[in-house]
Scaffold this active site. Sequence first.
Site, short mmCIF file in Angstrom:
data_model
loop_
_atom_site.label_atom_id
_atom_site.label_comp_id
_atom_site.label_asym_id
_atom_site.label_seq_id
_atom_site.Cartn_x
_atom_site.Cartn_y
_atom_site.Cartn_z
N ARG A 174 11.48 -5.83 4.78
CA ARG A 174 11.20 -4.39 4.73
C ARG A 174 12.17 -3.61 5.62
O ARG A 174 12.44 -3.99 6.75
CB ARG A 174 9.76 -4.11 5.18
CG ARG A 174 9.48 -2.63 5.39
CD ARG A 174 8.02 -2.27 5.30
NE ARG A 174 7.18 -2.95 6.25
CZ ARG A 174 5.84 -2.89 6.23
NH1 ARG A 174 5.21 -2.16 5.30
NH2 ARG A 174 5.12 -3.53 7.13
N ARG A 176 -9.57 0.96 9.20
CA ARG A 176 -9.17 -0.43 9.41
C ARG A 176 -10.24 -1.22 10.15
O ARG A 176 -10.07 -2.42 10.35
CB ARG A 176 -7.91 -0.46 10.27
CG ARG A 176 -6.61 -0.60 9.50
CD ARG A 176 -5.51 -0.49 10.55
NE ARG A 176 -4.31 -1.17 10.20
CZ ARG A 176 -3.27 -0.62 9.60
NH1 ARG A 176 -3.34 0.62 9.20
NH2 ARG A 176 -2.19 -1.31 9.38
N ARG A 187 11.34 -2.06 11.20
CA ARG A 187 10.27 -1.68 12.12
C ARG A 187 10.11 -2.75 13.19
O ARG A 187 10.12 -3.93 12.88
CB ARG A 187 8.96 -1.53 11.35
CG ARG A 187 8.80 -0.16 10.73
CD ARG A 187 7.67 -0.11 9.73
NE ARG A 187 6.40 -0.67 10.22
CZ ARG A 187 5.27 -0.62 9.52
NH1 ARG A 187 5.24 -0.04 8.34
NH2 ARG A 187 4.17 -1.15 10.00
N ARG A 218 -0.76 -9.13 13.27
CA ARG A 218 -1.36 -8.11 12.40
C ARG A 218 -2.21 -8.75 11.31
O ARG A 218 -3.26 -8.23 10.94
CB ARG A 218 -0.27 -7.24 11.78
CG ARG A 218 0.18 -6.15 12.73
CD ARG A 218 1.61 -5.77 12.51
NE ARG A 218 1.79 -5.02 11.29
CZ ARG A 218 2.97 -4.93 10.66
NH1 ARG A 218 4.01 -5.55 11.12
NH2 ARG A 218 3.06 -4.19 9.59
N LYS A 261 0.84 -1.22 0.00
CA LYS A 261 0.00 0.00 0.00
C LYS A 261 0.86 1.25 0.00
O LYS A 261 0.66 2.16 -0.79
CB LYS A 261 -0.87 0.08 1.27
CG LYS A 261 -1.84 -1.04 1.47
CD LYS A 261 -2.63 -0.84 2.77
CE LYS A 261 -1.77 -0.91 4.02
NZ LYS A 261 -1.24 -2.24 4.33
#
Length: 215
Positions: free
Chosen positions: A128, A89, A161, A172, A14
């Site tokens: 990431r 969300r 992160r 998540r 996203k």
Amino acid sequence: MINLLIMGKPGAGKGTQASRLLEHYQLTHISTGDIYREEMAKDSEIGKLAKEYIGKGELVPDDITNDIVKEVLHKQDYPKGFMLDGFPRTKAQAVALDKMMDELGITLTSVINVDVDDSVLLERMAGRRVCSNCGATYHIHFHPPVKDCVCDLCGHPLIQREDDLEESVLNRLKIYNEKTKPLLDYYKKKGLLFVVNGDMPKDKVFRIITQKLGD
Ligand code: ADP
Ligand code: ADP
Ligand code: ZN
């Protein structure tokens, strides 16, 4: 004015697509994840509160998140439109967003769902890396920086992160399936949903989205 909402599981891409689309359509980015990361970096009251949820991969409570978005939308600082990324969300957030937009007399142009399989997501989140200064996103294999561990844009170090560590990632995904996935149906019923296969190189995903929205 183009007002977009980009959706997808955590790690679907996203943010990556959002940053290209923002530039292309000159949109204002409204990312609740970015807002929370900035607040945590400043160690503000909201940041401290958010940190308790984010580190565990849980959602920050709806009323806090809704208030933040409401404040941003009411500033009306989006001459060409905006791109919501990471909000809403939950169903309660979606209903709150509808109300905020009604008050302002604006509507959503399109809801883009970047769709990828869970197996792909885990690989994407494990690799990431984000800039500790400007928030730009990289991937150790799919989008490496020119110089190892350093941001191409601002030269600051890249970090992983905290919520991209495996345990939090699985949590998540579970929360996404329970709370966020039902929103796809919500927007489908409104005739706003556009699904794009996100398991393709990012340039191709971008082209498909812009073809759909119109150049
Ligand atoms: P999200 O905002 O949905 O959580 P990101 O845009 O941060 O996702 O992307 C997650 C990771 O996957 C990042 O490391 C990013 O560089 C990488 N990535 C994004 N899009 C693609 C793609 N189409 N192919 C391969 N890797 C991608
Ligand atoms: P991702 O890359 O997983 O899509 P984001 O960067 O959008 O994640 O958000 C990171 C974290 O910030 C989320 O896991 C959640 O804890 C919190 N957060 C972001 N947006 C929201 C929201 N709309 N409601 C509740 N919590 C949120
Ligand atoms: Zn940077």
